[in-house]
Design a protein around this motif. Structure first.
Motif, PDB file in Angstrom:
ATOM      1  N   GLU A  29      10.281 -47.211   0.114  1.00  0.00           N
ATOM      2  CA  GLU A  29      11.588 -46.585   0.070  1.00  0.00           C
ATOM      3  C   GLU A  29      12.060 -46.196   1.467  1.00  0.00           C
ATOM      4  OE1 GLU A  29      13.802 -46.287  -2.249  1.00  0.00           O
ATOM      5  OE2 GLU A  29      12.551 -47.289  -3.756  1.00  0.00           O
ATOM      6  N   ARG A  30      11.139 -45.708   2.295  1.00  0.00           N
ATOM      7  CA  ARG A  30      11.519 -45.300   3.644  1.00  0.00           C
ATOM      8  C   ARG A  30      11.978 -46.499   4.466  1.00  0.00           C
ATOM      9  NH1 ARG A  30       9.036 -45.066   8.515  1.00  0.00           N
ATOM     10  NH2 ARG A  30       7.069 -45.818   7.657  1.00  0.00           N
ATOM     11  N   LEU A  31      11.267 -47.609   4.346  1.00  0.00           N
ATOM     12  CA  LEU A  31      11.646 -48.804   5.083  1.00  0.00           C
ATOM     13  C   LEU A  31      12.990 -49.339   4.607  1.00  0.00           C
ATOM     14  CD1 LEU A  31      10.963 -51.041   7.128  1.00  0.00           C
ATOM     15  CD2 LEU A  31       9.712 -52.208   5.301  1.00  0.00           C
ATOM     16  N   LYS A  32      13.179 -49.361   3.301  1.00  0.00           N
ATOM     17  CA  LYS A  32      14.422 -49.877   2.730  1.00  0.00           C
ATOM     18  C   LYS A  32      15.622 -49.025   3.152  1.00  0.00           C
ATOM     19  CE  LYS A  32      16.509 -50.944  -1.792  1.00  0.00           C
ATOM     20  NZ  LYS A  32      17.570 -49.921  -1.752  1.00  0.00           N
ATOM     21  N   GLN A  33      15.476 -47.708   3.015  1.00  0.00           N
ATOM     22  CA  GLN A  33      16.587 -46.820   3.346  1.00  0.00           C
ATOM     23  C   GLN A  33      16.911 -46.837   4.832  1.00  0.00           C
ATOM     24  OE1 GLN A  33      15.668 -42.935   1.773  1.00  0.00           O
ATOM     25  NE2 GLN A  33      15.497 -43.686  -0.341  1.00  0.00           N
ATOM     26  N   SER A  34      15.882 -46.864   5.673  1.00  0.00           N
ATOM     27  CA  SER A  34      16.131 -46.870   7.107  1.00  0.00           C
ATOM     28  C   SER A  34      16.798 -48.174   7.546  1.00  0.00           C
ATOM     29  CB  SER A  34      14.818 -46.661   7.876  1.00  0.00           C
ATOM     30  OG  SER A  34      13.920 -47.752   7.645  1.00  0.00           O
ATOM     31  N   TRP A  35      16.389 -49.303   6.931  1.00  0.00           N
ATOM     32  CA  TRP A  35      17.000 -50.589   7.268  1.00  0.00           C
ATOM     33  C   TRP A  35      18.469 -50.621   6.850  1.00  0.00           C
ATOM     34  CZ3 TRP A  35      15.498 -54.810  10.022  1.00  0.00           C
ATOM     35  CH2 TRP A  35      16.330 -55.923   9.934  1.00  0.00           C
ATOM     36  N   PRO A  54       2.407 -57.791   5.874  1.00  0.00           N
ATOM     37  CA  PRO A  54       1.105 -58.411   5.581  1.00  0.00           C
ATOM     38  C   PRO A  54       0.236 -57.575   4.639  1.00  0.00           C
ATOM     39  CG  PRO A  54       1.099 -57.464   7.773  1.00  0.00           C
ATOM     40  CD  PRO A  54       2.509 -57.357   7.269  1.00  0.00           C
ATOM     41  N   ARG A  55       0.597 -56.344   4.418  1.00  0.00           N
ATOM     42  CA  ARG A  55      -0.188 -55.496   3.520  1.00  0.00           C
ATOM     43  C   ARG A  55       0.729 -54.837   2.507  1.00  0.00           C
ATOM     44  NH1 ARG A  55       0.112 -50.117   4.941  1.00  0.00           N
ATOM     45  NH2 ARG A  55       1.149 -49.654   6.941  1.00  0.00           N
ATOM     46  N   LYS A  56       0.149 -54.368   1.447  1.00  0.00           N
ATOM     47  CA  LYS A  56       0.918 -53.730   0.396  1.00  0.00           C
ATOM     48  C   LYS A  56       1.385 -52.352   0.844  1.00  0.00           C
ATOM     49  CE  LYS A  56       0.775 -52.477  -4.497  1.00  0.00           C
ATOM     50  NZ  LYS A  56      -0.041 -52.439  -5.737  1.00  0.00           N
ATOM     51  N   LEU A  57       2.669 -52.076   0.615  1.00  0.00           N
ATOM     52  CA  LEU A  57       3.241 -50.797   0.992  1.00  0.00           C
ATOM     53  C   LEU A  57       3.213 -49.843  -0.183  1.00  0.00           C
ATOM     54  CD1 LEU A  57       6.424 -51.977   2.962  1.00  0.00           C
ATOM     55  CD2 LEU A  57       4.200 -51.347   3.912  1.00  0.00           C
ATOM     56  N   SER A  58       3.009 -48.578   0.117  1.00  0.00           N
ATOM     57  CA  SER A  58       3.102 -47.566  -0.928  1.00  0.00           C
ATOM     58  C   SER A  58       4.562 -47.373  -1.320  1.00  0.00           C
ATOM     59  CB  SER A  58       2.518 -46.242  -0.428  1.00  0.00           C
ATOM     60  OG  SER A  58       3.298 -45.751   0.657  1.00  0.00           O
ATOM     61  N   ASP A  59       4.771 -46.715  -2.436  1.00  0.00           N
ATOM     62  CA  ASP A  59       6.140 -46.495  -2.900  1.00  0.00           C
ATOM     63  C   ASP A  59       6.955 -45.724  -1.877  1.00  0.00           C
ATOM     64  OD1 ASP A  59       5.499 -47.838  -5.177  1.00  0.00           O
ATOM     65  OD2 ASP A  59       5.213 -46.034  -6.413  1.00  0.00           O
TER      66      ASP A  59
END
Length: 325
Positions: A137-143, A128-133
Motif C-alpha cells: 500500500e505504501r509503494l502504491k500510494q507513494s507512486w 523480486p520479493r513478496k511485499l507485505s500488505d
C-alpha cells in the motif's frame, strides 16, 4: 426575438418539435410568443381532426381534462415540426441518433480517463520479493501521489528494494482515440447536415472548397429549417386576410454573396442592369441612404428588344422619350 429563435431552433433540432404559446389582443394581432419545453407537451387528435395540446411539468402523468389552463387549441400555439411519421409530431433526433451520440460520449469519457491516469499509462511495479500488505500500500500510494496525472508526468522515480518498472504501452495508432473522436464528430455533424469544417474537422477541407461548402450549408442545411419556420409563421401567426399581403422569409444574402470581389461584381451588375439602386447597395453594406436621388434605377442605353430599333421602343438615340411615337 433572436433569443427566442435560438431556443426554439434548439428544441426543433434536438427534439424534432418546438412550441410557443400565442398571445393575441382583441383584434387578433399577435402580441406575445412564449416558448414551451417540447418534452412537456402532449398532442391529442380528435375524431374531427382538430389538435389539442396538453402542457404539464410532469409529462408522465395522464392529462387531466379538468385542468383547462393546461390545454391549448391548435390555433393557440405555434408548432414547428421536423421530420415525423404522422404529420402531427416530429421525430426526436436525440432518440434516433442515440447510438452515435452514446459512442461519442463513451469515446470522450475514455479520453478523459486516458489522460487523467498519466502520460505513460499501463505501468506495473515489480519486486523480486513478496511485499507485505503495508509495504504494498505504501509503494502504491507513494507512486500514485508522485506520478499520476498530467501535471506529474516526466518526474524522476526513485525505487528501492529492487523494485522495477515495466510499461504496458498503448501506441497512439493502436488506441485510435484521435481517429475515433474525429470520426464521431463528423458523424454527429452529418446527423444535422452540418459540413465537417464547421465543427472543426478540416481533414478534407481545402481553400478551394470551403466557400462552396459554405454555400451548400445554406442550401442543404439551413434551407429546410428556414422553410419550416416560414411556413409555420404563415400558418400559425397570420390571420387569413393577412396572408394575402404578408409572408415570412429569411434574408440569406450575407451568407451567399461570397467574398469582397464577388460582392463588388454583383453590385456593379445590379446597378448597370437596373435591378439595384445606389440606395439598395448602400443599405446592403450598412451605409446610410443618400436621399431620393439614390433611389433611381439605371438602364443601359444600348439595349433594345430583339429585332427592334431605338425608335420602335419609343426612345430616341439619346435615350429620351420620343413623344411622336
Amino acid at each position: 426575438s433572436v433569443e427566442m429563435r435560438m431556443m426554439m431552433q434548439g428544441h426543433l433540432a434536438a427534439w424534432g418539435n418546438a412550441y410557443a404559446q400565442i398571445v393575441r389582443n382583441r383584434k387578433g394581432d399577435v402580441i406575445e410568443l412564449w416558448p414551451m419545453r417540447p418534452d412537456r407537451v402532449q398532442i391529442y387528435r380528435q375524431n374531427d381532426g382538430w389538435l389539442w395540446y396538453y402542457y404539464s411539468d410532469d409529462p408522465t402523468i395522464e392529462p387531466d381534462v379538468r385542468k383547462t389552463e393546461n390545454w391549448y387549441r391548435r390555433d393557440e400555439l405555434m408548432h414547428l415540426r421536423g421530420l415525423g411519421f404522422d404529420g402531427v409530431q416530429g421525430y426526436s433526433v436525440i432518440t434516433l441518433a442515440r447510438q452515435a451520440l452514446q459512442m461519442a460520449s463513451n469515446a470522450e469519457a475514455f479520453g478523459t480517463k486516458f489522460y487523467e491516469n498519466g502520460a505513460r499509462p499501463g505501468l506495473v511495479l515489480t519486486s523480486p520479493r513478496k511485499l507485505s500488505d503495508s509495504a504494498y500500500e505504501r509503494l502504491k500510494q507513494s507512486w500514485e501521489a508522485r506520478h499520476q496525472g498530467i501535471e506529474n508526468s516526466h518526474k524522476v522515480a526513485v525505487l528501492e528494494d529492487g523494485v522495477d518498472v515495466k510499461e504496458f504501452s498503448i501506441p497512439a495508432r493502436d488506441s485510435q482515440y484521435i481517429e475515433t473522436t474525429q470520426f464521431k464528430r463528423s458523424e454527429i455533424a452529418a446527423i444535422f447536415r452540418v459540413p465537417p469544417h464547421m465543427v472543426g474537422d478540416l481533414s478534407r477541407a481545402t481553400f478551394s472548397n470551403i466557400e462552396e461548402q459554405g454555400l451548400d450549408f445554406v442550401r442543404y442545411t439551413l434551407s429546410p429549417w428556414m422553410q419550416i419556420w416560414q411556413q409555420a409563421i404563415y400558418r400559425d401567426l397570420l390571420r387569413p386576410e393577412e396572408r394575402k399581403t404578408y409572408f415570412a422569409t429569411f434574408d440569406t444574402f450575407g451568407l451567399t454573396i461570397g467574398n469582397t470581389d464577388a460582392q463588388q461584381k454583383w453590385f456593379v451588375a445590379g446597378l448597370q442592369n437596373g435591378y439595384l439602386s445606389i440606395n439598395d447597395v448602400r443599405e446592403m453594406v450598412g451605409l446610410n441612404e443618400i436621399g431620393s436621388a439614390g433611389d433611381a434605377y439605371l438602364r443601359p442605353l444600348n439595349m433594345t428588344p430583339i429585332g427592334a430599333t431605338a425608335n420602335d421602343t419609343g426612345d430616341d438615340q439619346d435615350g429620351t422619350q420620343n413623344p411622336t411615337n
